[in-house]
Design an enzyme around this catalytic site. Structure first.
Site, PDB file in Angstrom:
ATOM      1  N   GLN A   1       0.854  -1.194   0.000  1.00 47.62           N
ATOM      2  CA  GLN A   1       0.000   0.000   0.000  1.00 47.62           C
ATOM      3  C   GLN A   1       0.889   1.242   0.000  1.00 47.62           C
ATOM      4  O   GLN A   1       1.645   1.474   0.935  1.00 47.62           O
ATOM      5  CB  GLN A   1      -0.881  -0.028   1.240  1.00 47.62           C
ATOM      6  CG  GLN A   1      -1.790   1.159   1.426  1.00 47.62           C
ATOM      7  CD  GLN A   1      -2.585   1.033   2.709  1.00 47.62           C
ATOM      8  OE1 GLN A   1      -3.145  -0.018   2.999  1.00 47.62           O
ATOM      9  NE2 GLN A   1      -2.609   2.078   3.502  1.00 47.62           N
TER      10      GLN A   1
ATOM     11  N   SER B   1       1.700   6.836   2.406  1.00 51.83           N
ATOM     12  CA  SER B   1       2.423   7.843   3.183  1.00 51.83           C
ATOM     13  C   SER B   1       3.561   8.476   2.387  1.00 51.83           C
ATOM     14  O   SER B   1       4.214   7.824   1.570  1.00 51.83           O
ATOM     15  CB  SER B   1       3.000   7.217   4.451  1.00 51.83           C
ATOM     16  OG  SER B   1       1.970   6.721   5.279  1.00 51.83           O
TER      17      SER B   1
ATOM     18  N   SER C   1       5.277  -0.872   3.945  1.00 53.38           N
ATOM     19  CA  SER C   1       5.551  -2.220   4.454  1.00 53.38           C
ATOM     20  C   SER C   1       5.574  -3.227   3.308  1.00 53.38           C
ATOM     21  O   SER C   1       4.662  -3.266   2.484  1.00 53.38           O
ATOM     22  CB  SER C   1       4.491  -2.626   5.474  1.00 53.38           C
ATOM     23  OG  SER C   1       4.476  -1.744   6.574  1.00 53.38           O
TER      24      SER C   1
ATOM     25  N   GLU D   1      -8.044  -1.165   6.571  1.00 50.79           N
ATOM     26  CA  GLU D   1      -6.733  -1.233   7.210  1.00 50.79           C
ATOM     27  C   GLU D   1      -6.865  -1.194   8.721  1.00 50.79           C
ATOM     28  O   GLU D   1      -6.252  -1.992   9.433  1.00 50.79           O
ATOM     29  CB  GLU D   1      -5.864  -0.054   6.740  1.00 50.79           C
ATOM     30  CG  GLU D   1      -4.506   0.005   7.414  1.00 50.79           C
ATOM     31  CD  GLU D   1      -3.694   1.216   6.988  1.00 50.79           C
ATOM     32  OE1 GLU D   1      -2.493   1.057   6.754  1.00 50.79           O
ATOM     33  OE2 GLU D   1      -4.262   2.315   6.907  1.00 50.79           O
TER      34      GLU D   1
ATOM     35  N   GLU E   1      -2.944  10.323  17.273  1.00 47.98           N
ATOM     36  CA  GLU E   1      -3.671  11.597  17.189  1.00 47.98           C
ATOM     37  C   GLU E   1      -4.744  11.552  16.108  1.00 47.98           C
ATOM     38  O   GLU E   1      -5.872  12.023  16.302  1.00 47.98           O
ATOM     39  CB  GLU E   1      -2.680  12.735  16.904  1.00 47.98           C
ATOM     40  CG  GLU E   1      -1.713  13.026  18.040  1.00 47.98           C
ATOM     41  CD  GLU E   1      -0.554  12.044  18.109  1.00 47.98           C
ATOM     42  OE1 GLU E   1       0.199  12.083  19.101  1.00 47.98           O
ATOM     43  OE2 GLU E   1      -0.394  11.218  17.173  1.00 47.98           O
TER      44      GLU E   1
END
Length: 415
Positions: A135, A138, A170, A253, A381
């Protein structure tokens, strides 16, 4: 909710148990049983190759991706049957680690937005372990703000040319395909100018650079794209609607991570029962028992929160924001348990290696890997904001960039 098996579920459990007993690689059971604290460690075997063999064997017998439709490589099983299988598979489920992103996140997205041709071509091979997916979300400049991504995709003669960089991906170093979100229109607000694709990770212009982790592993990667060509047939969803497509991935996810993330509690309980402190077991200490009781309550809460999500799936609902709860609690619990175990071990906690006692070094690995668990799949967060806004209905954070075109949003060094 009644947690007892119905007669049909009991029969399914019995069949699954018999098949696992007859086919599981039992020579790996001892190693897998000790490998939940920080990393899966097989001394003489490659986890990817062993995982592929186990996944293939499951797929040939109809036990891979149970909840997927049969035409896409699954079994058409119910969500409850999927849970029963995971319970019976036990430690051997750790061998599916290389496929979890594909099965839990990429596959459902392709199933929801891919063409029928794409679904029949890619999903069965994903389910069987022949092809591994990652995936690509990021980015270095975006942090936890997925919509702040800068990887560009420009349309040219019916194809897309991609340039940019992803990070913390990953399994990219052993993946065959990847789910890629890009920016296709910088002239609209950041959530609106995104488009989702999937691509062959062996494409010209794709470079994967492993990231060395503090615990000695190399599970994460940087991925660079230099004029990578992606056919329009590999687009998922409409141009500019990538954010909505990504929500399918992200919800799956968080459910996948929250349901599978080890907390370390069973290992911690056993450790406290065996560890001697001042001539008596650590579990006899009042402070240690208080800690264990608190974690036992959290572990139970995680279990039944997961069951609630499974019940929603059994009603045909899509994974929702409440799945952020499991990931948030499990991630911090993992770190807390590792920290306390290291405190109990004292100086021995710095030791690691095959010659040490089994508990030595395992909690160290757990502690070193735990920060990544609180980042992967959404930071604490971000998850708290999701729970506050989308589960509890609290007012959202003020976002000054909400209606600003992406190319007009100030960045450091720009006035």
């Amino acid at each position: 909710m009644n947690f007892d098996d119905t007669p049909q579920e009991a029969e399914f459990r019995s069949i699954a148990r018999q098949w696992i007993d007859a086919n599981a690689p039992k020579e790996l059971e001892a190693e897998l049983s000790k490998s939940s604290l920080g990393r899966i460690r097989l001394h003489d075997r490659d986890i990817v190759e062993v995982g592929k063999a186990w996944q293939k064997k499951k797929a040939e017998a109809g036990w891979a991706c149970l909840h997927w439709p049969k035409e896409y490589g699954g079994r058409g099983a119910s969500p409850i049957e999927r849970v029963i299988w995971q319970q019976e598979e036990g430690v051997y489920g750790k061998l599916t680690q290389p496929f979890q992103i594909g099965e839990g996140m990429c596959g459902p997205t392709v199933m929801a937005y891919g063409s029928e041709e794409a679904k029949r071509r890619y999903l069965p091979k994903l389910a069987s372990g022949e092809e591994i997916w990652c995936q690509l979300f990021s980015e270095p400049a975006g942090g936890s703000d997925v919509a702040g991504l800068r990887t560009r995709a420009e349309r040219r003669d019916g194809e897309w040319i991609v340039n940019g960089q992803k990070i913390w991906t990953s399994g990219a170093h052993y993946s065959d395909y990847g789910l890629l979100i890009t920016r296709t229109d910088p002239n609209v607000p950041k959530h609106k100018g995104l488009t989702m694709f999937f691509l062959d990770m062996k494409s010209r212009g794709v470079e994967v650079r492993p990231i060395k982790q503090a615990n000695g592993m190399q599970e994460f990667n940087e991925v660079y794209f230099s004029d990578v060509v992606i056919p329009d047939s590999q687009r998922l969803g409409q141009v500019g609607d990538g954010w909505n497509v990504s929500l399918t991935t992200l919800m799956n996810e968080r459910m996948s991570i929250g349901a599978r993330l080890a907390t370390g509690f069973p290992e911690m309980f056993e450790f406290c029962a065996d560890l001697m402190l001042e001539g008596r077991p650590a579990i006899d200490d009042r402070a240690a028992r208080s800690k264990l009781a608190s974690w036992a309550v959290k572990a139970s809460g995680l279990k039944y929160t997961s069951y609630r999500a499974i019940s929603a799936l059994s009603r045909g609902e899509r994974p929702g924001p409440e799945n952020s709860i499991g990931k948030l609690v499990a991630g911090s619990m993992l770190q807390d348990i590792a920290t306390y175990a290291m405190d109990l071990e004292g100086a021995a906690g710095v030791l690691t290696g095959a010659d040490e006692e089994e508990a030595r070094g395992q909690f160290q690995q757990m502690l070193l890997s735990s920060p990544s668990m609180r980042i992967a799949g959404g930071t604490d967060e971000i998850l708290r904001n999701i729970i506050a806004e989308r589960v509890l209905g609290l007012p959202g954070d003020i976002r000054v960039d909400k209606h600003v075109p992406f190319n007009k949003i100030p960045t450091r060094g720009r006035t």
